[in-house]
Design an enzyme around this catalytic site. Structure first.
Site, short mmCIF file in Angstrom:
data_model
loop_
_atom_site.label_atom_id
_atom_site.label_comp_id
_atom_site.label_asym_id
_atom_site.label_seq_id
_atom_site.Cartn_x
_atom_site.Cartn_y
_atom_site.Cartn_z
N TYR A 196 30.38 53.13 46.85
CA TYR A 196 31.00 52.18 46.84
C TYR A 196 32.27 52.80 46.06
O TYR A 196 32.41 53.87 45.40
CB TYR A 196 30.84 50.99 47.02
CG TYR A 196 31.85 49.98 46.54
CD1 TYR A 196 32.17 49.82 47.86
CD2 TYR A 196 32.13 49.35 45.36
CE1 TYR A 196 33.58 48.57 48.33
CE2 TYR A 196 32.89 48.36 45.37
CZ TYR A 196 33.84 48.32 46.34
OH TYR A 196 34.96 47.11 46.84
N GLU A 234 31.50 36.27 45.46
CA GLU A 234 31.06 38.01 45.83
C GLU A 234 29.89 37.96 45.89
O GLU A 234 29.57 38.63 44.82
CB GLU A 234 32.41 38.60 45.92
CG GLU A 234 33.86 37.99 45.95
CD GLU A 234 35.07 39.15 45.26
OE1 GLU A 234 34.26 40.69 45.26
OE2 GLU A 234 35.92 39.10 45.11
N HIS A 243 48.51 47.91 49.28
CA HIS A 243 47.70 47.63 50.43
C HIS A 243 46.97 46.55 50.66
O HIS A 243 46.79 45.86 49.50
CB HIS A 243 45.43 48.79 49.86
CG HIS A 243 44.65 48.98 48.84
ND1 HIS A 243 43.72 48.73 48.53
CD2 HIS A 243 45.31 47.43 47.50
CE1 HIS A 243 43.49 48.57 47.12
NE2 HIS A 243 44.54 47.69 47.20
N HIS A 249 40.41 42.42 39.64
CA HIS A 249 41.05 40.70 39.87
C HIS A 249 39.97 40.07 39.76
O HIS A 249 38.69 40.10 39.01
CB HIS A 249 41.03 40.94 41.45
CG HIS A 249 39.81 40.93 42.48
ND1 HIS A 249 39.22 41.86 42.54
CD2 HIS A 249 39.47 39.58 43.35
CE1 HIS A 249 38.55 41.30 43.44
NE2 HIS A 249 38.45 40.34 44.47
N HIS A 287 29.95 38.97 41.60
CA HIS A 287 30.97 38.54 41.08
C HIS A 287 31.06 37.36 41.35
O HIS A 287 31.24 36.89 42.06
CB HIS A 287 32.43 39.70 41.22
CG HIS A 287 31.50 40.73 41.13
ND1 HIS A 287 31.57 41.95 41.76
CD2 HIS A 287 31.14 41.69 39.51
CE1 HIS A 287 31.42 43.02 41.34
NE2 HIS A 287 31.11 43.26 40.54
N HIS A 323 36.36 41.50 37.95
CA HIS A 323 36.01 42.31 38.18
C HIS A 323 36.76 43.63 38.90
O HIS A 323 37.73 43.53 38.48
CB HIS A 323 34.23 42.25 39.34
CG HIS A 323 35.14 42.16 40.09
ND1 HIS A 323 35.64 40.33 40.27
CD2 HIS A 323 35.30 41.87 41.49
CE1 HIS A 323 35.90 39.97 41.39
NE2 HIS A 323 36.00 40.81 42.02
#
Length: 432
Positions: free
Chosen positions: A347, A338, A289, A332, A362, A368
């Site tokens: 989520y 973020e 993705h 990542h 993060h 995270h």
């Protein structure tokens, strides 16, 4: 200004014109010697006069009384609305998460109910942003707010907002967003009572649509789906309290009349709203993705191409169809910082613990990703097409490191056990 009487202009970054009284908008001249109907001409400039035409933002207003009729300001105490990195506290490079912020019993409107959670940059340098939560239970009465430090992006989570601005009114529900330009007066009423939501206070370049690049001419947020109000003006309501944010502090004065006296206007510096259900989501139809930047609704750029002062990103309902792919977000570390919030639902990377009305942080280069339960489920799931539905998460992403405030760290909503959600990720290595 009855909502039932309103129509809305549509588009983003275009030139608009509106008049509440026929003939109130001058034709051919912005500042005639005598404006129609005895009105005053006033210009609100959102960019420097010499900014390139494509990014220049201003609004001409024709009003019953100019905004210079004000008076002196005195300090206004609101210690929980801080600005920039200087208003925060030192914290280690840990992932942080907050439970839903409670709505207090004490009577608070949106101004008094603002709480800075994280911030970066410097309002004096017009760089950076703050992520705030508002928890309010009463409407602003005979009171308006002006933010000279930055534009404000509202993300309601519980309860509608009725925003009255100098250019007209916008009603905003959960699932919609609204942006009020820097320097424009507005009032917030709560038609549903106790309300909660998120705010991005953007000190930097104004929000605009991101470039689409290889995506082409269609996709993501369409310009025609952004709506701006039409002109409307209030009768003389008598003295009005004005709260102004200026240089990172709040100030107040009492003005003799309402600032919502604009009878006509034209320009492209306008408040606007957007329904996130209209976002055209882009995703893979093969494997893997693409980066989460495909979910960007608005961006506030910097002088470094592709590196934003702030990106506003949403994670709306969407279909998942990728083959042989770990479908939740991968683990990542990101040079960008973020801040996330959840409007409704779950989520997909955090099915437990991340609740509507809460938030997470993060920071730059802080690892995270999916919690242990989400990893186990996604690693063994049957990869049939399925839809992630009844959800809306968002992210304020910034090139600058966010600094949490004392309120964020000691106000009672901090989830002290957040990092434990990854404890179940054991070493799974199997030698050949």
């Amino acid at each position: 200004m009855s909502h039932s009487d309103l129509r809305y202009h549509s588009g983003f970054g275009n030139e608009f014109a509106s008049e509440a009284v026929p003939g109130a908008l001058p034709q051919g001249r912005n500042s005639p010697q005598q404006a129609p109907h005895g009105l005053y001409a006033e210009l609100l400039s959102g960019t420097a006069f010499t900014a390139p035409r494509g990014v220049n933002r201003r609004a001409w207003m024709y009003r019953r009384q100019p905004s210079v009729v004000s008076g002196a300001y005195a300090p206004y105490a609101q210690p929980l609305w801080t600005s920039g990195a200087a208003g925060g506290v030192d914290v280690p490079p840990d992932p942080l998460r907050w439970n839903p912020f409670p709505i207090p019993d004490a009577p608070l409107d949106v101004v008094d109910g603002m709480r800075t959670v994280v911030a970066n940059g410097d309002v004096q340098a017009q760089s950076g942003m703050a992520a705030l939560i508002y928890t309010a239970n009463r409407s602003m009465k005979n009171r308006v707010f002006i933010n000279a430090d930055g534009e404000m992006l509202f993300v309601p989570q519980q309860g509608r907002l009725a925003l009255t601005t100098e250019l007209g009114r916008l009603d905003v529900s959960a699932g919609e967003i609204a942006v009020v330009p820097r320097g424009m007066a507005f009032r917030v009423e709560l038609p549903d009572g106790p309300s909660r939501g998120y705010v991005c206070e953007n000190y930097g370049a104004f929000f605009r649509l991101p470039e689409l690049g290889p995506i082409g001419s269609n996709g993501l947020a369409n310009a025609r789906d952004f709506q701006t109000p039409v002109a409307a003006h209030e009768p003389d309501t008598g003295p009005t309290e004005v709260i102004r944010k200026f240089g990172g502090r709040l100030w107040r004065n009492a003005q003799p009349a309402t600032p919502f006296n604009v009878v006509a206007w034209h320009g492209n510096l306008v408040p606007y709203r957007y329904d996130t259900a209209r976002f055209m989501t882009i995703g893979t139809v093969s494997f893997d993705h693409p980066d989460p930047s495909i979910f960007t609704v608005l961006t506030s750029p910097t002088d470094t191409p592709g590196t934003a002062n702030c990106d506003f990103v949403i994670f709306p309902p969407r279909w998942m169809v990728a083959e042989d792919t770990f479908r939740p977000p991968w683990y990542h570390r990101n040079v960008m910082s973020e801040f996330m919030g959840l409007v409704r639902g779950q989520y997909d990377a955090k099915p437990e613990g991340f609740k509507p009305g809460g938030a997470s942080l993060h920071n730059s280069m802080v690892p995270h990703g999916p919690d242990a339960d989400a990893f186990d489920k996604a690693s063994s799931a049957k990869l049939a097409p399925h839809k992630i539905d009844n959800t809306l998460a968002f992210m304020f992403e910034s090139r600058w490191r966010f600094v949490p405030t004392a309120f964020a760290m000691t106000g009672g909503a901090l989830d002290a056990n957040y990092a434990s959600c990854w404890d179940g990720l054991r070493d799974r290595f199997v030698p050949a």
